[in-house]
Design a protein around this motif. Sequence first.
Motif, mmCIF file in Angstrom:
data_model
loop_
_atom_site.group_PDB
_atom_site.id
_atom_site.type_symbol
_atom_site.label_atom_id
_atom_site.label_comp_id
_atom_site.label_asym_id
_atom_site.label_seq_id
_atom_site.Cartn_x
_atom_site.Cartn_y
_atom_site.Cartn_z
ATOM 1 N N ASN A 186 0.828 -1.204 0.000
ATOM 2 C CA ASN A 186 0.000 0.000 0.000
ATOM 3 C C ASN A 186 0.866 1.260 0.000
ATOM 4 O OD1 ASN A 186 -1.784 2.140 0.653
ATOM 5 N ND2 ASN A 186 -3.155 0.730 1.709
ATOM 6 N N SER A 187 0.580 2.174 -0.904
ATOM 7 C CA SER A 187 1.374 3.406 -1.013
ATOM 8 C C SER A 187 1.339 4.245 0.262
ATOM 9 C CB SER A 187 0.891 4.243 -2.201
ATOM 10 O OG SER A 187 -0.462 4.628 -2.025
ATOM 11 N N LYS A 188 0.241 4.158 1.023
ATOM 12 C CA LYS A 188 0.129 4.950 2.257
ATOM 13 C C LYS A 188 1.131 4.522 3.321
ATOM 14 C CE LYS A 188 -4.812 5.952 1.684
ATOM 15 N NZ LYS A 188 -6.176 5.791 2.273
ATOM 16 N N GLU A 189 1.647 3.320 3.201
ATOM 17 C CA GLU A 189 2.571 2.799 4.214
ATOM 18 C C GLU A 189 4.037 2.974 3.835
ATOM 19 O OE1 GLU A 189 1.003 -0.757 6.611
ATOM 20 O OE2 GLU A 189 0.389 -1.205 4.541
ATOM 21 N N ILE A 190 4.313 3.494 2.640
ATOM 22 C CA ILE A 190 5.699 3.604 2.187
ATOM 23 C C ILE A 190 6.531 4.486 3.115
ATOM 24 C CG2 ILE A 190 7.208 4.465 0.362
ATOM 25 C CD1 ILE A 190 5.112 3.620 -1.659
ATOM 26 N N ALA A 191 6.080 5.710 3.358
ATOM 27 C CA ALA A 191 6.862 6.647 4.172
ATOM 28 C C ALA A 191 7.084 6.132 5.599
ATOM 29 C CB ALA A 191 6.196 8.019 4.188
ATOM 30 N N PRO A 192 6.046 5.638 6.305
ATOM 31 C CA PRO A 192 6.284 5.105 7.652
ATOM 32 C C PRO A 192 7.252 3.929 7.667
ATOM 33 C CG PRO A 192 3.949 5.509 7.320
ATOM 34 C CD PRO A 192 4.603 5.684 5.996
ATOM 35 N N TYR A 193 7.157 3.060 6.673
ATOM 36 C CA TYR A 193 8.076 1.911 6.607
ATOM 37 C C TYR A 193 9.514 2.381 6.420
ATOM 38 C CZ TYR A 193 5.372 -2.449 6.634
ATOM 39 O OH TYR A 193 4.640 -3.545 7.015
ATOM 40 N N ILE A 194 9.723 3.289 5.474
ATOM 41 C CA ILE A 194 11.082 3.762 5.201
ATOM 42 C C ILE A 194 11.651 4.498 6.404
ATOM 43 C CG2 ILE A 194 12.446 5.354 3.782
ATOM 44 C CD1 ILE A 194 10.734 4.540 1.398
ATOM 45 N N LEU A 195 10.841 5.297 7.059
ATOM 46 C CA LEU A 195 11.306 5.997 8.261
ATOM 47 C C LEU A 195 11.709 4.995 9.339
ATOM 48 C CD1 LEU A 195 11.766 8.600 9.827
ATOM 49 C CD2 LEU A 195 9.346 8.556 10.493
ATOM 50 N N SER A 196 10.894 3.984 9.555
ATOM 51 C CA SER A 196 11.212 2.962 10.561
ATOM 52 C C SER A 196 12.509 2.235 10.217
ATOM 53 C CB SER A 196 10.069 1.959 10.672
ATOM 54 O OG SER A 196 8.890 2.581 11.113
ATOM 55 N N GLN A 197 12.684 1.919 8.941
ATOM 56 C CA GLN A 197 13.903 1.235 8.507
ATOM 57 C C GLN A 197 15.138 2.106 8.743
ATOM 58 O OE1 GLN A 197 12.576 0.692 4.540
ATOM 59 N NE2 GLN A 197 11.233 -1.034 5.055
ATOM 60 N N CYS A 198 15.030 3.383 8.432
ATOM 61 C CA CYS A 198 16.169 4.289 8.622
ATOM 62 C C CYS A 198 16.490 4.472 10.102
ATOM 63 C CB CYS A 198 15.888 5.632 7.961
ATOM 64 S SG CYS A 198 15.895 5.584 6.146
ATOM 65 N N VAL A 199 15.463 4.585 10.926
ATOM 66 C CA VAL A 199 15.690 4.716 12.371
ATOM 67 C C VAL A 199 16.362 3.460 12.910
ATOM 68 C CG1 VAL A 199 14.549 4.870 14.621
ATOM 69 C CG2 VAL A 199 13.837 6.368 12.756
ATOM 70 N N GLY A 200 15.881 2.290 12.492
ATOM 71 C CA GLY A 200 16.492 1.042 12.939
ATOM 72 C C GLY A 200 17.950 0.946 12.533
ATOM 73 N N ALA A 201 18.254 1.339 11.297
ATOM 74 C CA ALA A 201 19.631 1.288 10.808
ATOM 75 C C ALA A 201 20.529 2.242 11.582
ATOM 76 C CB ALA A 201 19.659 1.626 9.320
ATOM 77 N N ILE A 202 20.048 3.446 11.836
ATOM 78 C CA ILE A 202 20.851 4.443 12.554
ATOM 79 C C ILE A 202 21.070 4.015 14.004
ATOM 80 C CG2 ILE A 202 20.878 6.825 13.388
ATOM 81 C CD1 ILE A 202 19.361 7.550 10.756
ATOM 82 N N LEU A 203 20.057 3.436 14.615
ATOM 83 C CA LEU A 203 20.227 2.925 15.982
ATOM 84 C C LEU A 203 21.286 1.830 16.018
ATOM 85 C CD1 LEU A 203 16.553 2.731 17.312
ATOM 86 C CD2 LEU A 203 18.383 4.203 18.174
ATOM 87 N N ALA A 204 21.263 0.942 15.036
ATOM 88 C CA ALA A 204 22.261 -0.124 14.983
ATOM 89 C C ALA A 204 23.665 0.456 14.818
ATOM 90 C CB ALA A 204 21.946 -1.077 13.837
ATOM 91 N N ALA A 205 23.815 1.434 13.925
ATOM 92 C CA ALA A 205 25.116 2.067 13.723
ATOM 93 C C ALA A 205 25.592 2.749 15.008
ATOM 94 C CB ALA A 205 25.033 3.077 12.586
#
Length: 233
Positions: free
Chosen positions: A76-95
Amino acid sequence: MRKLFAELFGTFWLVFGGCGSALFAAGIPDLGIGFAGVALAFGLTVLTMAYAVGHISGGHFNPAVTIGLWISGRFNSKEIAPYILSQCVGAILAATFLYLILSGKEGFSIDATQAGAFASNGYDSFSPQNYAMVSAFIAEFVLTMFFIIIIIGATDKLANTKFAGLAIGLALTLIHLISIPITNTSVNPARSLSQALFVGGEPLMQLWLFWVAPILGALLGGLLYKNLLQDNK
């Protein structure tokens, strides 16, 4: 929120496990795991999280995957931005956790002039084997395209989806075996972002390629599967 937390945790594990293996274990003389070990580590992170939380969020853990699934009609296109934001936050936390651990090693510092510093991606002199920008772009584009085709195919309604996580994890391992010498392997904009933020300098300036090439590759992969391979009956 459960889906977003699953994406955050999954992407955290991908960066922590994959980049962590490169930072902690790859270069130890005689005992290090080398390129092959790092490639396997990245594949294992996706494989394990696909089975751990994939049933919650779909197991994207990668902005390019999210976009590829969307263009193929599987997201669903409505979920793209929240998913990408969550992925970026997870990656930055790991780093961040990787940095904190490495800070406990005597003499640790990030040399922003060195290829692969803090497991960052790059091209030209920041490529592990000095591959040019065009080579890096082609590699990231083609490998992400095939990664998306594998993901969509392995999770197709006609496929044996019990083994989807295994197929996807092994695909990411193969991708790393091919491209670690070229770009230090991205095929994942969130993974590239997290490491570049800590390195700064030229790796951060080159970050654009590791968003543009994977996303374009994902778009093409999603379209190819939808229009040429998918059984719409």
